[in-house]
Design a protein around this motif. Sequence first.
Motif, PDB file in Angstrom:
ATOM      1  N   PHE B  80      50.109  -2.610  -8.940  1.00  0.00           N
ATOM      2  CA  PHE B  80      49.249  -2.734 -10.201  1.00  0.00           C
ATOM      3  C   PHE B  80      50.083  -2.185 -11.337  1.00  0.00           C
ATOM      4  CE2 PHE B  80      45.409  -2.507  -7.127  1.00  0.00           C
ATOM      5  CZ  PHE B  80      45.673  -3.874  -6.873  1.00  0.00           C
ATOM      6  N   VAL B  81      50.675  -1.396 -11.028  1.00  0.00           N
ATOM      7  CA  VAL B  81      51.396  -0.457 -12.219  1.00  0.00           C
ATOM      8  C   VAL B  81      52.744  -1.120 -12.701  1.00  0.00           C
ATOM      9  CG1 VAL B  81      52.507   1.782 -12.857  1.00  0.00           C
ATOM     10  CG2 VAL B  81      50.300   1.564 -11.290  1.00  0.00           C
ATOM     11  N   PHE B  82      53.699  -1.373 -11.659  1.00  0.00           N
ATOM     12  CA  PHE B  82      55.141  -1.761 -11.988  1.00  0.00           C
ATOM     13  C   PHE B  82      55.026  -3.306 -12.251  1.00  0.00           C
ATOM     14  CE2 PHE B  82      55.607   2.194 -10.122  1.00  0.00           C
ATOM     15  CZ  PHE B  82      56.475   2.820 -10.969  1.00  0.00           C
ATOM     16  N   ASN B  83      53.989  -3.899 -11.709  1.00  0.00           N
ATOM     17  CA  ASN B  83      54.067  -5.513 -11.786  1.00  0.00           C
ATOM     18  C   ASN B  83      55.359  -6.129 -10.942  1.00  0.00           C
ATOM     19  OD1 ASN B  83      52.511  -7.785 -12.269  1.00  0.00           O
ATOM     20  ND2 ASN B  83      53.644  -8.149 -14.076  1.00  0.00           N
ATOM     21  N   GLU B  84      55.617  -5.592  -9.963  1.00  0.00           N
ATOM     22  CA  GLU B  84      56.690  -6.345  -9.181  1.00  0.00           C
ATOM     23  C   GLU B  84      56.131  -6.086  -7.734  1.00  0.00           C
ATOM     24  OE1 GLU B  84      60.395  -4.147  -8.517  1.00  0.00           O
ATOM     25  OE2 GLU B  84      59.686  -2.760 -10.212  1.00  0.00           O
ATOM     26  N   PRO B  85      56.711  -6.904  -6.872  1.00  0.00           N
ATOM     27  CA  PRO B  85      56.324  -7.169  -5.470  1.00  0.00           C
ATOM     28  C   PRO B  85      56.361  -5.619  -4.641  1.00  0.00           C
ATOM     29  CG  PRO B  85      57.845  -8.801  -5.788  1.00  0.00           C
ATOM     30  CD  PRO B  85      57.874  -7.946  -7.069  1.00  0.00           C
ATOM     31  N   ALA B  86      55.335  -5.112  -4.368  1.00  0.00           N
ATOM     32  CA  ALA B  86      55.248  -3.884  -3.737  1.00  0.00           C
ATOM     33  C   ALA B  86      56.296  -3.444  -2.711  1.00  0.00           C
ATOM     34  CB  ALA B  86      53.886  -3.404  -3.263  1.00  0.00           C
ATOM     35  N   LEU B  87      56.398  -4.373  -1.646  1.00  0.00           N
ATOM     36  CA  LEU B  87      57.502  -4.230  -0.676  1.00  0.00           C
ATOM     37  C   LEU B  87      58.917  -3.917  -1.287  1.00  0.00           C
ATOM     38  CD1 LEU B  87      57.378  -3.610   2.470  1.00  0.00           C
ATOM     39  CD2 LEU B  87      57.959  -6.153   2.364  1.00  0.00           C
ATOM     40  N   GLN B  88      59.146  -4.765  -2.262  1.00  0.00           N
ATOM     41  CA  GLN B  88      60.602  -4.761  -2.745  1.00  0.00           C
ATOM     42  C   GLN B  88      60.691  -3.301  -3.518  1.00  0.00           C
ATOM     43  OE1 GLN B  88      61.810  -7.764  -5.511  1.00  0.00           O
ATOM     44  NE2 GLN B  88      61.613  -9.065  -3.842  1.00  0.00           N
ATOM     45  N   LEU B  89      59.432  -3.159  -4.112  1.00  0.00           N
ATOM     46  CA  LEU B  89      59.533  -1.712  -4.857  1.00  0.00           C
ATOM     47  C   LEU B  89      59.653  -0.484  -4.010  1.00  0.00           C
ATOM     48  CD1 LEU B  89      59.029  -0.502  -7.546  1.00  0.00           C
ATOM     49  CD2 LEU B  89      56.558  -0.180  -6.952  1.00  0.00           C
ATOM     50  N   VAL B  90      59.049  -0.653  -2.758  1.00  0.00           N
ATOM     51  CA  VAL B  90      59.352   0.508  -1.755  1.00  0.00           C
ATOM     52  C   VAL B  90      60.867   0.479  -1.043  1.00  0.00           C
ATOM     53  CG1 VAL B  90      58.617   1.433   0.334  1.00  0.00           C
ATOM     54  CG2 VAL B  90      57.002   0.667  -1.360  1.00  0.00           C
ATOM     55  N   LEU B  91      60.990  -0.661  -0.743  1.00  0.00           N
ATOM     56  CA  LEU B  91      62.475  -0.864  -0.181  1.00  0.00           C
ATOM     57  C   LEU B  91      63.520  -0.518  -1.226  1.00  0.00           C
ATOM     58  CD1 LEU B  91      62.111  -4.084   1.802  1.00  0.00           C
ATOM     59  CD2 LEU B  91      61.999  -1.877   2.724  1.00  0.00           C
ATOM     60  N   SER B  92      63.473  -0.554  -2.500  1.00  0.00           N
ATOM     61  CA  SER B  92      64.373  -0.320  -3.475  1.00  0.00           C
ATOM     62  C   SER B  92      64.287   1.230  -3.560  1.00  0.00           C
ATOM     63  CB  SER B  92      64.019  -0.901  -4.769  1.00  0.00           C
ATOM     64  OG  SER B  92      62.819  -0.390  -5.517  1.00  0.00           O
ATOM     65  N   ARG B  93      63.477   2.140  -3.360  1.00  0.00           N
ATOM     66  CA  ARG B  93      63.210   3.281  -3.411  1.00  0.00           C
ATOM     67  C   ARG B  93      63.792   3.956  -1.992  1.00  0.00           C
ATOM     68  NH1 ARG B  93      60.139   5.625  -7.357  1.00  0.00           N
ATOM     69  NH2 ARG B  93      59.978   4.417  -9.200  1.00  0.00           N
ATOM     70  N   LEU B  94      63.750   3.157  -0.880  1.00  0.00           N
ATOM     71  CA  LEU B  94      64.185   3.739   0.267  1.00  0.00           C
ATOM     72  C   LEU B  94      65.555   4.438   0.423  1.00  0.00           C
ATOM     73  CD1 LEU B  94      62.601   4.236   3.155  1.00  0.00           C
ATOM     74  CD2 LEU B  94      63.448   1.762   3.820  1.00  0.00           C
ATOM     75  N   PRO B  95      66.455   3.895  -0.129  1.00  0.00           N
ATOM     76  CA  PRO B  95      67.964   4.341   0.149  1.00  0.00           C
ATOM     77  C   PRO B  95      67.826   5.953  -0.439  1.00  0.00           C
ATOM     78  CG  PRO B  95      68.096   2.106  -0.475  1.00  0.00           C
ATOM     79  CD  PRO B  95      66.550   2.467  -0.705  1.00  0.00           C
ATOM     80  N   ALA B  96      67.302   6.108  -1.448  1.00  0.00           N
ATOM     81  CA  ALA B  96      67.396   7.492  -2.100  1.00  0.00           C
ATOM     82  C   ALA B  96      66.626   8.463  -1.114  1.00  0.00           C
ATOM     83  CB  ALA B  96      66.651   7.444  -3.362  1.00  0.00           C
ATOM     84  N   THR B  97      65.696   7.984  -0.483  1.00  0.00           N
ATOM     85  CA  THR B  97      65.070   9.079   0.680  1.00  0.00           C
ATOM     86  C   THR B  97      65.898   8.971   2.041  1.00  0.00           C
ATOM     87  OG1 THR B  97      62.798   8.408  -0.181  1.00  0.00           O
ATOM     88  CG2 THR B  97      62.731   9.223   1.822  1.00  0.00           C
ATOM     89  N   LEU B  98      66.554   8.107   2.440  1.00  0.00           N
ATOM     90  CA  LEU B  98      67.033   8.042   3.500  1.00  0.00           C
ATOM     91  C   LEU B  98      68.383   8.936   3.380  1.00  0.00           C
ATOM     92  CD1 LEU B  98      66.880   4.225   4.737  1.00  0.00           C
ATOM     93  CD2 LEU B  98      65.718   6.579   5.814  1.00  0.00           C
ATOM     94  N   GLU B  99      69.003   8.901   2.144  1.00  0.00           N
ATOM     95  CA  GLU B  99      70.146   9.727   1.781  1.00  0.00           C
ATOM     96  C   GLU B  99      69.711  11.212   1.881  1.00  0.00           C
ATOM     97  OE1 GLU B  99      72.687   8.085  -1.789  1.00  0.00           O
ATOM     98  OE2 GLU B  99      72.062  10.159  -2.263  1.00  0.00           O
ATOM     99  N   LEU B 100      68.488  11.383   1.267  1.00  0.00           N
ATOM    100  CA  LEU B 100      67.983  12.840   1.225  1.00  0.00           C
ATOM    101  C   LEU B 100      67.786  13.079   2.660  1.00  0.00           C
ATOM    102  CD1 LEU B 100      67.208  14.996  -0.780  1.00  0.00           C
ATOM    103  CD2 LEU B 100      64.889  14.175  -0.611  1.00  0.00           C
ATOM    104  N   ALA B 101      67.043  12.446   3.486  1.00  0.00           N
ATOM    105  CA  ALA B 101      66.642  12.591   4.633  1.00  0.00           C
ATOM    106  C   ALA B 101      67.930  12.952   5.773  1.00  0.00           C
ATOM    107  CB  ALA B 101      65.910  11.759   5.404  1.00  0.00           C
ATOM    108  N   PHE B 102      68.949  12.146   5.685  1.00  0.00           N
ATOM    109  CA  PHE B 102      70.050  12.179   6.527  1.00  0.00           C
ATOM    110  C   PHE B 102      70.856  13.276   6.144  1.00  0.00           C
ATOM    111  CE2 PHE B 102      69.410   7.575   7.490  1.00  0.00           C
ATOM    112  CZ  PHE B 102      69.367   7.866   8.968  1.00  0.00           C
ATOM    113  N   ALA B 103      71.039  13.674   4.846  1.00  0.00           N
ATOM    114  CA  ALA B 103      71.825  14.834   4.453  1.00  0.00           C
ATOM    115  C   ALA B 103      71.265  16.006   5.006  1.00  0.00           C
ATOM    116  CB  ALA B 103      71.908  14.879   2.906  1.00  0.00           C
ATOM    117  N   ALA B 104      69.839  16.078   4.895  1.00  0.00           N
ATOM    118  CA  ALA B 104      68.943  17.219   5.365  1.00  0.00           C
ATOM    119  C   ALA B 104      68.977  17.410   6.822  1.00  0.00           C
ATOM    120  CB  ALA B 104      67.326  17.226   5.213  1.00  0.00           C
TER     121      ALA B 104
END
Lengths: 310, 325, 325
Positions: B80-104
């Motif tokens: 509703f906010v970004f007006n782009e496909p939600a799944l894509q949005l989440v997946l595009s943010r996923l690498p940053a989280t995974l990077e953080l998680a693996f480093a931790a």
Amino acid sequence: MSTSHSEPVASVEVAPSARKAIAPWRRLLSAFLESKLAVVGLVGLVLILLVAIFAPWLSPQDPFDLTQIDIMDSKLPPGSESYTGMVYWLGTDGQGRDMLSGIFYGLRISLTVGILSGFFALIIGTSVGLSAAYFGGRIETLIMRIVDLQLSFPAILVALILLAILGRGVDKVILALVIVQWAYYARTSRSAALVERRKEYIEAARSLALSTPRIIFRHLLPNCLPPVIVIGTVQVANAIALEATLSFLGIGLPVTEPSLGLLISNGFNYLLSGRYWISFFPGLALLLTIVAINLVGDQLRDILNPRLQR
Amino acid sequence: MSVFILRRLMQSLVLLCVMTVIVFAGIYAIGNPIDILISADASQEEYDRAVRALGLDLPLWEQYFVFLGNLAQGDLGKSFVFNEPALQLVLSRLPATLELAFAAMLISITVGIPLGMWAGLRPDGIAGRSIMAGSILGFSLPNFWQGLMLIMIFAVFLQWLPAGGRGPTASFLGMESTLFSAEGWSHLILPALNLALFKTSLVIRLTRAGVRETLLLDYVKFARAKGLSTGRVIFVHVFKNILIPLVTVIGLELGSVIAFAVVTETIFAWPGIGKLIIDSIFVLDRPVIVAYLIVIVLMFIVINLVVDILYSVLDPRVRLADMKS
Amino acid sequence: MSNAVLKVENLQTHFFTKAGVVKSVDDVSFEIGRGKIMGLVGESGSGKSVSGFSIMGLVDPPGRIVGGRILFHGQDLVGLPEAEMRKIRGRRIAMIFQDPMMTLNPVLRIDTQMIETIQAHEKVDHETARQRSRDALGQVGIPSPEERLSAYPHQFSGGMRQRVAIAIALLHKPELIIADEPTTALDVTIQAQILYEMQKLVAEQNMGLIWVTHDLSVVAGLADELCVMYAGRIVERGPVGQIVDDPIHPYTKGLIGSVPSRNPRGQPLTQIPGMAPTPIDLPPGCPFRPRCARADAACETTPPVEEHRPGRFARCFHPHLEDAA
């Protein structure tokens, strides 16, 4: 070898004759007092509880009373003096409120939420766990499936989603924390009850045709309590930390109930400009509370669970 | 072995179905998104159009099947906010989280296991006691406050590291990550450390308990009685045995690290899925919340599956039992 | 007996626990020659296992050897540097443990556990070590040893595992084997087989064997010499046949009186009244005194070891000598 040196250690703890003379709780107390660290934790916890209970009388200032607060005094560093001569030992926050008073009141809110939610979760979770173990069969399978499912997800995630659904408010935070925690109690009490259920006194109670609730709550429950108590202390600490986290993220308690988490959150905005005290001191209070509970909980686990020894 | 994996896959599938129902039902209970999206002075006609456009006029069960059908196609609606496909949005943010998680995770394993083994082998020494005291502190430190303190010390007072944000990515072997650029590292260290501290304490405690338990077992004494060197006894006989519970727990904790990234990402303004979900909860961006949950559930299922398989590879007893069944 | 493999002189091993000092082994002396089997009999907690571990140098804190000498071919093992002791352990003195389910590392294959034993003491390549392991398995009566080498311990039965443990102990053809209740955890039929094998091996390889057990009837038919331990002390020592037929010490007499097979049917077994003391801060004097019918004021001082008859040693002021032949 391992037997020959562990045997005497175990058997010498209390002489058999003395064991009868001393009431069980006295024996537990003396076992508890053996660890200095645990005593420190207990003393600290009692002090913290006293501060929380008597916050209105101990606080130099009532942070909810706007007439006592002067915006001109905002963001003062620790040790500053107001023009009325009152010393802000821990400084003031962005609205000019005394941090020390804020922390006293915040402790009150944080502890209330943590203990209340822990209490309800204990009652619900333990009842469910005991019933599952007592009845067995499909009910048990179903309950344990739900428990396992919930426990496979981290508490913070479950709480996050629940609060997204429930909205904000003290009651809602407590509800969310109860839902998050009940499963731990259910699992613990069930595994304890599974062991107890097979013992003869339950058999005896059944053959006396005692009512099911009576067997569960009068006979089964007291014997399953030790592990539940241990989980209980740990869970209260977790609940306090979780509430603080959620409030910090802005999805926990409303701003009208400034718990420690909210105080820290308020300070976050000032941290980058070097005004550390607005976040630092409430966090320290939170940390001390959790450490005190964990120290007590650790020792409780050691003395209530004879299998583990230091 | 393959039967075992197949059975686990089936269980996972059932779990996924259950989760979609829960997610759907839960999200439906979240307040009406229309109220947020449409300004209060909008006309009834505008309101109705918005309801129809979002499919909110259909009966509940129909909405669920539409949801399932779309899910199967990877379509979870537009944010509703970004007006782009939600799944894509989440997946595009996923690498940053995974990077953080693996480093931790990397930090907690490389720091936690050696410290835990030390504390387990010398439980009464000063180092052993300090390690344990430190791990109690690590358990008790509220994660978000600890993050603030890290910022305060390293970014504000010492000014060694940036206070937040993710650094520039660089490409290595086709992977984009900030791990491959120096500035990326400087941004990663604090959040990764913050995320790792709790898990490090956990790994220390697990390792220590495992070492202490294993040391008392007869086979360790027998190994010593055979005249093996201390190194071999510890690193082969003891270590291989504590590795089994460790791998299980560390694997399962990876999921919790990803979930806990919510806090760390918020504090350090790390553009991962954790920050995204918090922002979405604030504005009740329903498709994004759903997409986040589906992605998280899928990750949990995959992680559980991988851990189970690893476990059976590591423990010959389990392996055999599975081959028989 | 100048050809003694091992001569233990006044050995004292104490455990310094929080509750007090446990004198697990207190002034113990014995010796054993090549090709001989010595039974070390006592109740649990009498210090017989600790004696075995003391010889191996495997007493763990809070335990410590505080006095005496352990002469292995005249070399004192007490105070020997760990590196030196390690060379003796498993190569010249081997040990077999009580519970075969616990002595083999569950996550390592049999060949790994055997080869590491060989390579700990000899520089041989992997293949040679493996062949020797296979031969050793065959020697202790394990069928199809080649296949069994790559199995895991849980794939063996209890008796088979104990054979594997024996095979490991025999890998370096040690001069002395300490067997700590090796048949206690096994079925009676398997017990008999293992006993037979051990007897044969001792004779073939001309090694000394110390058989630690609580079961007098096991060693009665097996051993040449017998040491009876009580509360950390050897109360009686001598040739097996003579002790069994004609015990000198009241405790030994009680022990033999309580063995079912040695008593006529229909007659009640005699019991030793009372319980074995926990050896913490024991008062001086004969520890058997509270349970002994013959005890008097003299027993409040510790009785010395005396040779009451040729080759028959006992620690008692009131030995059973009257019914002597």
